[in-house]
Write a protein that holds these residues in place. Sequence first.
Motif, mmCIF file in Angstrom:
data_model
loop_
_atom_site.group_PDB
_atom_site.id
_atom_site.type_symbol
_atom_site.label_atom_id
_atom_site.label_comp_id
_atom_site.label_asym_id
_atom_site.label_seq_id
_atom_site.Cartn_x
_atom_site.Cartn_y
_atom_site.Cartn_z
ATOM 1 N N ALA A 1 58.912 -128.707 -118.298
ATOM 2 C CA ALA A 1 59.988 -129.489 -118.909
ATOM 3 C C ALA A 1 60.199 -129.093 -120.357
ATOM 4 C CB ALA A 1 59.663 -130.981 -118.807
ATOM 5 N N VAL A 2 59.106 -128.843 -121.082
ATOM 6 C CA VAL A 2 59.239 -128.404 -122.465
ATOM 7 C C VAL A 2 59.913 -127.050 -122.531
ATOM 8 C CG1 VAL A 2 57.984 -127.816 -124.578
ATOM 9 C CG2 VAL A 2 57.246 -129.758 -123.217
ATOM 10 N N ALA A 3 59.517 -126.142 -121.632
ATOM 11 C CA ALA A 3 60.135 -124.803 -121.626
ATOM 12 C C ALA A 3 61.629 -124.884 -121.342
ATOM 13 C CB ALA A 3 59.443 -123.925 -120.587
ATOM 14 N N ALA A 4 62.029 -125.857 -120.531
ATOM 15 C CA ALA A 4 63.445 -125.979 -120.160
ATOM 16 C C ALA A 4 64.269 -126.742 -121.188
ATOM 17 C CB ALA A 4 63.566 -126.649 -118.790
ATOM 18 N N GLY A 5 63.646 -127.723 -121.851
ATOM 19 C CA GLY A 5 64.447 -128.587 -122.710
ATOM 20 C C GLY A 5 63.807 -129.062 -123.987
ATOM 21 N N GLY A 6 62.612 -128.543 -124.315
ATOM 22 C CA GLY A 6 61.941 -128.962 -125.535
ATOM 23 C C GLY A 6 61.127 -130.218 -125.331
ATOM 24 N N PRO A 7 60.321 -130.625 -126.332
ATOM 25 C CA PRO A 7 59.479 -131.816 -126.198
ATOM 26 C C PRO A 7 60.246 -133.091 -125.867
ATOM 27 C CG PRO A 7 58.764 -130.516 -128.075
ATOM 28 C CD PRO A 7 60.047 -129.899 -127.585
ATOM 29 N N SER A 8 61.493 -133.191 -126.306
ATOM 30 C CA SER A 8 62.272 -134.392 -126.026
ATOM 31 C C SER A 8 62.579 -134.550 -124.537
ATOM 32 C CB SER A 8 63.576 -134.386 -126.812
ATOM 33 O OG SER A 8 64.393 -133.280 -126.429
ATOM 34 N N ALA A 9 62.402 -133.472 -123.764
ATOM 35 C CA ALA A 9 62.641 -133.533 -122.316
ATOM 36 C C ALA A 9 61.506 -134.206 -121.576
ATOM 37 C CB ALA A 9 62.865 -132.130 -121.753
ATOM 38 N N VAL A 10 60.395 -134.448 -122.257
ATOM 39 C CA VAL A 10 59.231 -135.080 -121.632
ATOM 40 C C VAL A 10 59.304 -136.569 -121.902
ATOM 41 C CG1 VAL A 10 56.726 -135.215 -121.549
ATOM 42 C CG2 VAL A 10 57.867 -133.006 -121.943
ATOM 43 N N GLY A 11 59.326 -137.343 -120.854
ATOM 44 C CA GLY A 11 59.428 -138.782 -121.060
ATOM 45 C C GLY A 11 58.552 -139.541 -120.106
ATOM 46 N N LEU B 1 53.532 -132.913 -139.831
ATOM 47 C CA LEU B 1 54.606 -132.401 -138.976
ATOM 48 C C LEU B 1 55.796 -133.357 -138.991
ATOM 49 C CD1 LEU B 1 52.608 -131.150 -135.847
ATOM 50 C CD2 LEU B 1 53.334 -129.840 -137.849
ATOM 51 N N THR B 2 56.989 -132.804 -138.882
ATOM 52 C CA THR B 2 58.196 -133.630 -138.968
ATOM 53 C C THR B 2 58.860 -133.887 -137.623
ATOM 54 O OG1 THR B 2 59.598 -131.688 -139.362
ATOM 55 C CG2 THR B 2 58.647 -132.762 -141.292
ATOM 56 N N ASP B 3 58.351 -133.269 -136.560
ATOM 57 C CA ASP B 3 58.993 -133.409 -135.248
ATOM 58 C C ASP B 3 57.907 -133.421 -134.182
ATOM 59 O OD1 ASP B 3 60.544 -133.353 -132.984
ATOM 60 O OD2 ASP B 3 61.631 -131.519 -133.474
ATOM 61 N N VAL B 4 57.294 -134.590 -133.970
ATOM 62 C CA VAL B 4 56.174 -134.720 -133.038
ATOM 63 C C VAL B 4 56.500 -135.748 -131.964
ATOM 64 C CG1 VAL B 4 53.697 -135.108 -132.763
ATOM 65 C CG2 VAL B 4 54.587 -134.279 -134.947
ATOM 66 N N THR B 5 56.284 -135.371 -130.710
ATOM 67 C CA THR B 5 56.419 -136.260 -129.560
ATOM 68 C C THR B 5 55.047 -136.399 -128.922
ATOM 69 O OG1 THR B 5 58.679 -135.451 -129.194
ATOM 70 C CG2 THR B 5 57.621 -136.603 -127.357
ATOM 71 N N TYR B 6 54.775 -137.551 -128.324
ATOM 72 C CA TYR B 6 53.502 -137.791 -127.648
ATOM 73 C C TYR B 6 53.757 -138.163 -126.198
ATOM 74 C CZ TYR B 6 51.459 -138.197 -132.347
ATOM 75 O OH TYR B 6 51.067 -137.959 -133.637
ATOM 76 N N VAL B 7 52.836 -137.732 -125.327
ATOM 77 C CA VAL B 7 52.880 -138.181 -123.939
ATOM 78 C C VAL B 7 51.442 -138.412 -123.485
ATOM 79 C CG1 VAL B 7 52.873 -135.816 -122.995
ATOM 80 C CG2 VAL B 7 53.751 -137.711 -121.612
ATOM 81 N N ASP B 8 51.214 -139.511 -122.807
ATOM 82 C CA ASP B 8 49.892 -139.822 -122.269
ATOM 83 C C ASP B 8 49.759 -139.256 -120.861
ATOM 84 O OD1 ASP B 8 48.492 -141.349 -124.308
ATOM 85 O OD2 ASP B 8 49.999 -142.913 -123.984
ATOM 86 N N LEU B 9 48.650 -138.576 -120.608
ATOM 87 C CA LEU B 9 48.305 -138.067 -119.283
ATOM 88 C C LEU B 9 46.826 -138.391 -119.072
ATOM 89 C CD1 LEU B 9 49.178 -136.402 -116.757
ATOM 90 C CD2 LEU B 9 48.365 -134.362 -117.971
ATOM 91 N N PRO B 10 46.502 -139.627 -118.702
ATOM 92 C CA PRO B 10 45.106 -140.052 -118.640
ATOM 93 C C PRO B 10 44.302 -139.241 -117.634
ATOM 94 C CG PRO B 10 46.598 -141.935 -118.534
ATOM 95 C CD PRO B 10 47.435 -140.705 -118.336
ATOM 96 N N THR B 11 43.290 -138.537 -118.134
ATOM 97 C CA THR B 11 42.451 -137.692 -117.288
ATOM 98 C C THR B 11 41.371 -137.068 -118.156
ATOM 99 O OG1 THR B 11 42.494 -135.942 -115.597
ATOM 100 C CG2 THR B 11 43.887 -135.606 -117.527
#
Length: 239
Positions: free
Chosen positions: A229-239, A201-211
């Motif tokens: 947040a993704v629905a509103a602004g795409g994966p880059s909106a998740v930080g 994949l050429t456009d991958v973002t990661y976010v940790d949600l420990p659970t």
Amino acid sequence: MTDSPAPLVLVPGWWLGAWAWDGVADRLRASGHTVTALTLPGLEPDHPDRGSVSLADQADAIVAAIESHDRPVVLAVHSGASQPGYLASDRVPDRIAALVYVDTAPGRGAIDPGLSGPELPLAPTWEELGENLDGISEAQLAEFRARAVPEPAGPVREAPELANDARLAVPSLVVATAFPAAEYRKAAAEGAPWLAGLTELTDVTYVDLPTSHWPMWSRPDELAEILGAVAAGGPSAVG
């Protein structure tokens, strides 16, 4: 993305129906989002022949849900639903605004090519299941076991047939819950088949949600916030 949030299509993993997303879907709808939750073919409690269900059948169902909306959607797939979800992205990449992998990742090979029999039941004990259960209540575990449906064997032992390189540019987010994102990257680099798609994949973002492996039950507020947040602004909106 449009000015209004993209519709969301939520797909649960093995043994589960659309009900597994109820808590997250309710939170998203209360915030104004359009949400479709799926029960994949073979996961209906009364399905007469699970052994006849293929990976392609499940991908077809996801594509149909995507195409029921009049604009690109955010597709969220959990656990084993990554296989038909990634196959759906190969078929209709232009209809997917973002693809969210919830404690899972796109695979290139079969998850268990040697699985025999027509179906895979839920393990008889939680220890044998071997998944992270952190944050899931006894009541939630009891409901899981009471409502679990055997997974059709076809989607478990079949590899996705991928042909459309446009899927590689679909913006993707990995929500790492049962183990950290760094471990996802490491396992993918080492060639784990169920993670192999991450390396292409050429456009991958990661976010940790420990659970737990089932964050829709153990951390529904946070998972709904991420998806919204993704629905509103795409994966880059998740930080």
